[in-house]
Write a protein that holds these residues in place. Sequence first.
Motif, short mmCIF file in Angstrom:
data_model
loop_
_atom_site.label_atom_id
_atom_site.label_comp_id
_atom_site.label_asym_id
_atom_site.label_seq_id
_atom_site.Cartn_x
_atom_site.Cartn_y
_atom_site.Cartn_z
N UNK A 195 6.16 3.76 6.20
CA UNK A 195 7.34 3.96 5.36
C UNK A 195 7.45 2.88 4.28
N UNK A 196 7.07 1.65 4.62
CA UNK A 196 7.12 0.57 3.63
C UNK A 196 6.11 0.81 2.51
N UNK A 197 4.94 1.32 2.88
CA UNK A 197 3.94 1.66 1.86
C UNK A 197 4.48 2.73 0.93
N UNK A 198 5.16 3.72 1.50
CA UNK A 198 5.75 4.80 0.69
C UNK A 198 6.84 4.25 -0.24
N UNK A 199 7.63 3.29 0.25
CA UNK A 199 8.66 2.68 -0.59
C UNK A 199 8.04 1.95 -1.78
N UNK A 200 6.95 1.24 -1.54
CA UNK A 200 6.27 0.52 -2.62
C UNK A 200 5.75 1.49 -3.67
#
Length: 475
Positions: free
Chosen positions: A316-321
């Motif tokens: 999810x953090x990768x998607x946010x970035x």
Amino acid sequence: MPCPCFLLDSGEIGSFAPADRCLCARLHSVKPISGSVMSKPLVAIVGRPNVGKSTLVNRLAESHEAIVHESYGVTRDRSYHDCEWSGHEFVLVDTGGIEPERSKDAFASSIREQAVIACEEADAIVFVVDGTVGVTDEDEEVARIVRRTHKPVLLVVNKMDNPDDELAVWQYLSLGVGEPHPISAGHGYGTGDLLDELVALLPERESSQEEDDTVSVAIIGRPNVGKSSLANRLSRQNRSIVSSVAGTTRDAIDIDIEWKGQPVRLVDTAGMRKKNQVHEDVEYYSLVRALQAMDRADVCLLVVDASMGVTEQDQKLAALAIERGCALVVCLNKWDLIDSDVKRDMVVSSLTARLAFVTWAPVVNISALTGRACGKVLDTAVQAAKARAVQIKTSDLNRVLEQIRESGHTVSDKGRRLKVHYATQTGSKPPVFSLWCNAPDLVDDSYERFIERRLREQLPLDGTPIRLKFRRKAG
């Protein structure tokens, strides 16, 4: 000069490593940009916990960057905030509350160290006390530290909502750091006069514009994966407090360094958990600061605990970035703990399963503890930032499109056939490519992924997300 990693290339632990033999030798080209060489004067804001230091920082800087909460000891690391008054620009350094060395707080000694460093690098010190409780033993302890610096000091008596209560103010003369200045950081009373006196103490320095080519690198990840350890390792400074306690970092901490002639701003962020697991107000504000750091970053270093593999939250953090248009580098930290083929296969499997949508993101196996491959992290981050800002010639784009047309791969539906006529770059940071075609409505996710793969095969786009816009060609 010996390296702080204490690790020789032979693997022997327990002695200093010569700079040319340590595993992190490449990091010796990092040049910390400290207060002594910054173009703006530094002002350290110090005091015991909960006297209103962060509130004062936000008031003087006219911002809400410093986290303010009624809880005890919210601020831990030192953070830097730009301020301007009457044409004078300077930087406020917010610090954690200084407590006696006998304090039972697990972070007390580290917070104290950060505050002392801030005092040593500052051009002037603002010593904040709480005007509602009188002089305390903790205030006297802070006064002793401040006096030893031999720096100009302004004693600020905060929370003085009644400006006529002069008797409560003058008792602070006993601290021996000069005349007290009554203010109310919460309401703004007295802060203008304080700023007038403060700028008069600061040295004159030539104003300089911030470098346009500074690469902003946000270090993101779940709690306790080694973000602060990596920030300290890359900067060769102890700017962030490192602890085994999850959630140690609360503010987003900016660290300016130079890497092979390239200015880099590292931003150490608080660990980001799932929203339904964020229960404390302080952690919520930390999450907001971390998201804001991502918004202004060129590159995000996603730090993953290799011993646990890639988790759903990492995904999810990768998607946010990507959603925020940041370049991305995946750092598999704690690689020194991967000591078997089974563990290695587990990490690779989780990487393939969770991050299949960012196969273009470089992956670096590192150990922030030992310095393994940390130099490669900065190399990779700078290259990813260049890819994010790249300008592709229209002729090169259409050369790739011509190869795609020759392959015959396209989309058709009910007798209609998609034809992409030409393409051009219409944006950057991240790159945006507009493709003019006869029927944009025929483009599906599969075809868009196909076009992206072919573009990445032929063009220097490693590490950056790209945006594809299919437009109808007129006529």
